[in-house]
Design a protein around this motif. Structure first.
Motif, PDB file in Angstrom:
ATOM      1  N   PHE A 190       0.813  -1.218   0.000  1.00  0.00           N
ATOM      2  CA  PHE A 190       0.000   0.000   0.000  1.00  0.00           C
ATOM      3  C   PHE A 190       0.843   1.264   0.000  1.00  0.00           C
ATOM      4  O   PHE A 190       0.384   2.308  -0.473  1.00  0.00           O
ATOM      5  CB  PHE A 190      -1.014  -0.027   1.155  1.00  0.00           C
ATOM      6  CG  PHE A 190      -2.350  -0.522   0.696  1.00  0.00           C
ATOM      7  CD1 PHE A 190      -3.324   0.356   0.253  1.00  0.00           C
ATOM      8  CD2 PHE A 190      -2.609  -1.878   0.653  1.00  0.00           C
ATOM      9  CE1 PHE A 190      -4.535  -0.108  -0.223  1.00  0.00           C
ATOM     10  CE2 PHE A 190      -3.819  -2.353   0.194  1.00  0.00           C
ATOM     11  CZ  PHE A 190      -4.800  -1.459  -0.247  1.00  0.00           C
ATOM     12  N   GLU A 191       2.057   1.205   0.483  1.00  0.00           N
ATOM     13  CA  GLU A 191       2.954   2.355   0.328  1.00  0.00           C
ATOM     14  C   GLU A 191       3.133   2.670  -1.156  1.00  0.00           C
ATOM     15  O   GLU A 191       3.099   3.839  -1.570  1.00  0.00           O
ATOM     16  CB  GLU A 191       4.301   2.069   0.973  1.00  0.00           C
ATOM     17  CG  GLU A 191       4.295   2.167   2.488  1.00  0.00           C
ATOM     18  CD  GLU A 191       5.624   1.765   3.114  1.00  0.00           C
ATOM     19  OE1 GLU A 191       5.825   2.099   4.299  1.00  0.00           O
ATOM     20  OE2 GLU A 191       6.441   1.129   2.421  1.00  0.00           O
ATOM     21  N   VAL A 192       3.304   1.629  -1.961  1.00  0.00           N
ATOM     22  CA  VAL A 192       3.459   1.794  -3.406  1.00  0.00           C
ATOM     23  C   VAL A 192       2.194   2.376  -4.018  1.00  0.00           C
ATOM     24  O   VAL A 192       2.230   3.343  -4.789  1.00  0.00           O
ATOM     25  CB  VAL A 192       3.794   0.442  -4.070  1.00  0.00           C
ATOM     26  CG1 VAL A 192       3.721   0.548  -5.595  1.00  0.00           C
ATOM     27  CG2 VAL A 192       5.153  -0.050  -3.634  1.00  0.00           C
ATOM     28  N   LEU A 193       1.050   1.800  -3.667  1.00  0.00           N
ATOM     29  CA  LEU A 193      -0.213   2.200  -4.283  1.00  0.00           C
ATOM     30  C   LEU A 193      -0.639   3.603  -3.867  1.00  0.00           C
ATOM     31  O   LEU A 193      -1.163   4.375  -4.680  1.00  0.00           O
ATOM     32  CB  LEU A 193      -1.294   1.185  -3.933  1.00  0.00           C
ATOM     33  CG  LEU A 193      -1.021  -0.251  -4.404  1.00  0.00           C
ATOM     34  CD1 LEU A 193      -2.100  -1.198  -3.891  1.00  0.00           C
ATOM     35  CD2 LEU A 193      -0.911  -0.317  -5.922  1.00  0.00           C
ATOM     36  N   LEU A 194      -0.408   3.954  -2.606  1.00  0.00           N
ATOM     37  CA  LEU A 194      -0.748   5.297  -2.141  1.00  0.00           C
ATOM     38  C   LEU A 194       0.139   6.343  -2.816  1.00  0.00           C
ATOM     39  O   LEU A 194      -0.336   7.416  -3.218  1.00  0.00           O
ATOM     40  CB  LEU A 194      -0.593   5.380  -0.621  1.00  0.00           C
ATOM     41  CG  LEU A 194      -1.644   4.646   0.200  1.00  0.00           C
ATOM     42  CD1 LEU A 194      -1.207   4.554   1.654  1.00  0.00           C
ATOM     43  CD2 LEU A 194      -3.004   5.333   0.097  1.00  0.00           C
ATOM     44  N   ARG A 195       1.423   6.038  -2.938  1.00  0.00           N
ATOM     45  CA  ARG A 195       2.343   6.965  -3.593  1.00  0.00           C
ATOM     46  C   ARG A 195       1.936   7.177  -5.051  1.00  0.00           C
ATOM     47  O   ARG A 195       1.969   8.302  -5.555  1.00  0.00           O
ATOM     48  CB  ARG A 195       3.773   6.414  -3.494  1.00  0.00           C
ATOM     49  CG  ARG A 195       4.835   7.384  -3.973  1.00  0.00           C
ATOM     50  CD  ARG A 195       6.225   6.931  -3.537  1.00  0.00           C
ATOM     51  NE  ARG A 195       6.544   5.589  -3.988  1.00  0.00           N
ATOM     52  CZ  ARG A 195       6.681   4.535  -3.178  1.00  0.00           C
ATOM     53  NH1 ARG A 195       6.514   4.653  -1.886  1.00  0.00           N
ATOM     54  NH2 ARG A 195       6.991   3.334  -3.675  1.00  0.00           N
ATOM     55  N   GLY A 218      -0.717   9.633  -5.329  1.00  0.00           N
ATOM     56  CA  GLY A 218      -0.422  10.946  -4.775  1.00  0.00           C
ATOM     57  C   GLY A 218      -0.954  11.111  -3.364  1.00  0.00           C
ATOM     58  O   GLY A 218      -1.252  12.230  -2.932  1.00  0.00           O
ATOM     59  N   LEU A 219      -1.051  10.005  -2.626  1.00  0.00           N
ATOM     60  CA  LEU A 219      -1.622  10.014  -1.282  1.00  0.00           C
ATOM     61  C   LEU A 219      -0.587   9.655  -0.218  1.00  0.00           C
ATOM     62  O   LEU A 219      -0.935   9.140   0.841  1.00  0.00           O
ATOM     63  CB  LEU A 219      -2.799   9.024  -1.208  1.00  0.00           C
ATOM     64  CG  LEU A 219      -3.999   9.342  -2.100  1.00  0.00           C
ATOM     65  CD1 LEU A 219      -4.973   8.170  -2.117  1.00  0.00           C
ATOM     66  CD2 LEU A 219      -4.698  10.610  -1.623  1.00  0.00           C
ATOM     67  N   ALA A 220       0.667   9.941  -0.486  1.00  0.00           N
ATOM     68  CA  ALA A 220       1.710   9.565   0.466  1.00  0.00           C
ATOM     69  C   ALA A 220       1.614  10.352   1.760  1.00  0.00           C
ATOM     70  O   ALA A 220       2.040   9.884   2.820  1.00  0.00           O
ATOM     71  CB  ALA A 220       3.096   9.763  -0.163  1.00  0.00           C
ATOM     72  N   SER A 221       1.048  11.570   1.710  1.00  0.00           N
ATOM     73  CA  SER A 221       0.873  12.353   2.932  1.00  0.00           C
ATOM     74  C   SER A 221      -0.603  12.347   3.331  1.00  0.00           C
ATOM     75  O   SER A 221      -1.487  12.198   2.480  1.00  0.00           O
ATOM     76  CB  SER A 221       1.356  13.792   2.721  1.00  0.00           C
ATOM     77  OG  SER A 221       0.605  14.429   1.703  1.00  0.00           O
ATOM     78  N   GLY A 222      -0.843  12.512   4.617  1.00  0.00           N
ATOM     79  CA  GLY A 222      -2.212  12.519   5.109  1.00  0.00           C
ATOM     80  C   GLY A 222      -2.774  11.144   5.372  1.00  0.00           C
ATOM     81  O   GLY A 222      -3.960  11.002   5.692  1.00  0.00           O
ATOM     82  N   GLN A 246     -11.674   5.047  -1.376  1.00  0.00           N
ATOM     83  CA  GLN A 246     -12.231   5.569  -0.135  1.00  0.00           C
ATOM     84  C   GLN A 246     -11.210   6.382   0.648  1.00  0.00           C
ATOM     85  O   GLN A 246     -11.552   7.397   1.264  1.00  0.00           O
ATOM     86  CB  GLN A 246     -12.789   4.420   0.702  1.00  0.00           C
ATOM     87  CG  GLN A 246     -14.052   3.814   0.091  1.00  0.00           C
ATOM     88  CD  GLN A 246     -14.470   2.521   0.770  1.00  0.00           C
ATOM     89  OE1 GLN A 246     -13.641   1.770   1.298  1.00  0.00           O
ATOM     90  NE2 GLN A 246     -15.765   2.244   0.753  1.00  0.00           N
ATOM     91  N   VAL A 247      -9.955   5.949   0.626  1.00  0.00           N
ATOM     92  CA  VAL A 247      -8.900   6.734   1.274  1.00  0.00           C
ATOM     93  C   VAL A 247      -8.793   8.102   0.604  1.00  0.00           C
ATOM     94  O   VAL A 247      -8.677   9.136   1.286  1.00  0.00           O
ATOM     95  CB  VAL A 247      -7.548   5.993   1.208  1.00  0.00           C
ATOM     96  CG1 VAL A 247      -6.405   6.919   1.626  1.00  0.00           C
ATOM     97  CG2 VAL A 247      -7.571   4.761   2.100  1.00  0.00           C
ATOM     98  N   GLN A 248      -8.854   8.116  -0.716  1.00  0.00           N
ATOM     99  CA  GLN A 248      -8.769   9.386  -1.445  1.00  0.00           C
ATOM    100  C   GLN A 248      -9.929  10.303  -1.054  1.00  0.00           C
ATOM    101  O   GLN A 248      -9.738  11.512  -0.846  1.00  0.00           O
ATOM    102  CB  GLN A 248      -8.784   9.125  -2.950  1.00  0.00           C
ATOM    103  CG  GLN A 248      -8.445  10.331  -3.794  1.00  0.00           C
ATOM    104  CD  GLN A 248      -7.951   9.950  -5.169  1.00  0.00           C
ATOM    105  OE1 GLN A 248      -7.949   8.780  -5.561  1.00  0.00           O
ATOM    106  NE2 GLN A 248      -7.523  10.932  -5.930  1.00  0.00           N
ATOM    107  N   ASP A 249     -11.134   9.741  -0.940  1.00  0.00           N
ATOM    108  CA  ASP A 249     -12.288  10.528  -0.503  1.00  0.00           C
ATOM    109  C   ASP A 249     -12.085  11.044   0.923  1.00  0.00           C
ATOM    110  O   ASP A 249     -12.392  12.196   1.224  1.00  0.00           O
ATOM    111  CB  ASP A 249     -13.562   9.678  -0.559  1.00  0.00           C
ATOM    112  CG  ASP A 249     -14.015   9.389  -1.980  1.00  0.00           C
ATOM    113  OD1 ASP A 249     -13.531  10.063  -2.912  1.00  0.00           O
ATOM    114  OD2 ASP A 249     -14.845   8.476  -2.157  1.00  0.00           O
ATOM    115  N   ALA A 250     -11.567  10.175   1.784  1.00  0.00           N
ATOM    116  CA  ALA A 250     -11.428  10.524   3.201  1.00  0.00           C
ATOM    117  C   ALA A 250     -10.378  11.601   3.428  1.00  0.00           C
ATOM    118  O   ALA A 250     -10.522  12.437   4.332  1.00  0.00           O
ATOM    119  CB  ALA A 250     -11.085   9.283   4.014  1.00  0.00           C
ATOM    120  N   VAL A 251      -9.320  11.604   2.618  1.00  0.00           N
ATOM    121  CA  VAL A 251      -8.272  12.613   2.768  1.00  0.00           C
ATOM    122  C   VAL A 251      -8.843  14.020   2.597  1.00  0.00           C
ATOM    123  O   VAL A 251      -8.418  14.973   3.255  1.00  0.00           O
ATOM    124  CB  VAL A 251      -7.121  12.352   1.770  1.00  0.00           C
ATOM    125  CG1 VAL A 251      -6.197  13.555   1.655  1.00  0.00           C
ATOM    126  CG2 VAL A 251      -6.325  11.129   2.206  1.00  0.00           C
TER     127      VAL A 251
END
Length: 200
Positions: A20-25, A28-32, A182-187
């Motif tokens: 998930f570190e790879v997928l979040l990066r 563009g969700l590495a922060s938050g 959902q993480v993208q929405d939640a950020v």
């Protein structure tokens, strides 16, 4: 505990964190976002309570193996979330991989492409040796690959990261893709409870 507000993602182990570190990066969700290794799904109730009670938690979501989903359902129910099945918990940001994250990634890539990933990690000879063992000779390639990933300490994390890097966004397994959405929405969420139903 977490400092500035963040979305907390509860996952079962180190390999899930690596993938998930790879997928979040990539999103563009590495922060938050804070990835929290639960050290096994049996710890989900305690860690869920910690996240919910922490004022710096913007939202808490998670991922587990299909066979462990009952633990997550019970933890959510204990927090008043109206779910009774793994399918229902997905609407609240908790998803199950079948059978696990590595299995989902192997299926998404296809067994031959997953074997190529193993080869690029210089693990090809070790995998060929593994496949000649009597217990695994003749078994489906996908099963061999999944078991091979977990036979040596640290290998599962290495393989999960490499497979996450190799899988295209459009080929991501449904539980992982929906969790990322959902993480993208939640950020971008302002206010609201840490545990709540996602729209859509």
């Amino acid at each position: 505990m977490l400092g500035e507000q963040a979305v907390v993602v509860l996952v079962e182990g180190e390999s899930d964190v690596a993938a998930f570190e790879v997928l979040l990066r990539r999103r563009g969700l590495a922060s938050g976002v804070v990835l929290r290794d639960m050290g096994g799904v049996t710890n989900v109730r305690v860690l869920l309570r910690e996240a919910v009670n922490d004022v710096s938690t913007r939202r808490v979501v998670g991922l587990c193996d299909a066979r462990e989903s009952a633990y997550v359902v019970r933890a959510l129910v204990a927090h008043g979330v109206p779910v009774t099945t793994p399918e229902e918990m997905a609407a609240f940001g908790f998803h199950a991989c079948d059978p696990d994250l590595e299995g989902e990634l192997i299926a998404a890539l296809g067994a031959e492409q997953a074997r190529a990933v193993i080869g690029r990690l210089d693990l090809g000879p070790a995998f060929e040796l593994f496949g000649r063992q009597q217990a695994w000779r003749g078994r489906p390639l996908a099963e061999q690959l999944r078991r091979f990933a977990g036979t040596v300490s640290g290998r599962k994390t290495l393989v999960a990261r490499a497979m996450a890097e190799a899988v295209a966004d459009e080929e991501l397994p449904a539980p992982m893709r929906r969790l990322l959405d959902q993480v993208q929405d939640a950020v971008g969420q302002v206010g609201g409870p840490a545990l709540a139903r996602f729209e859509g």
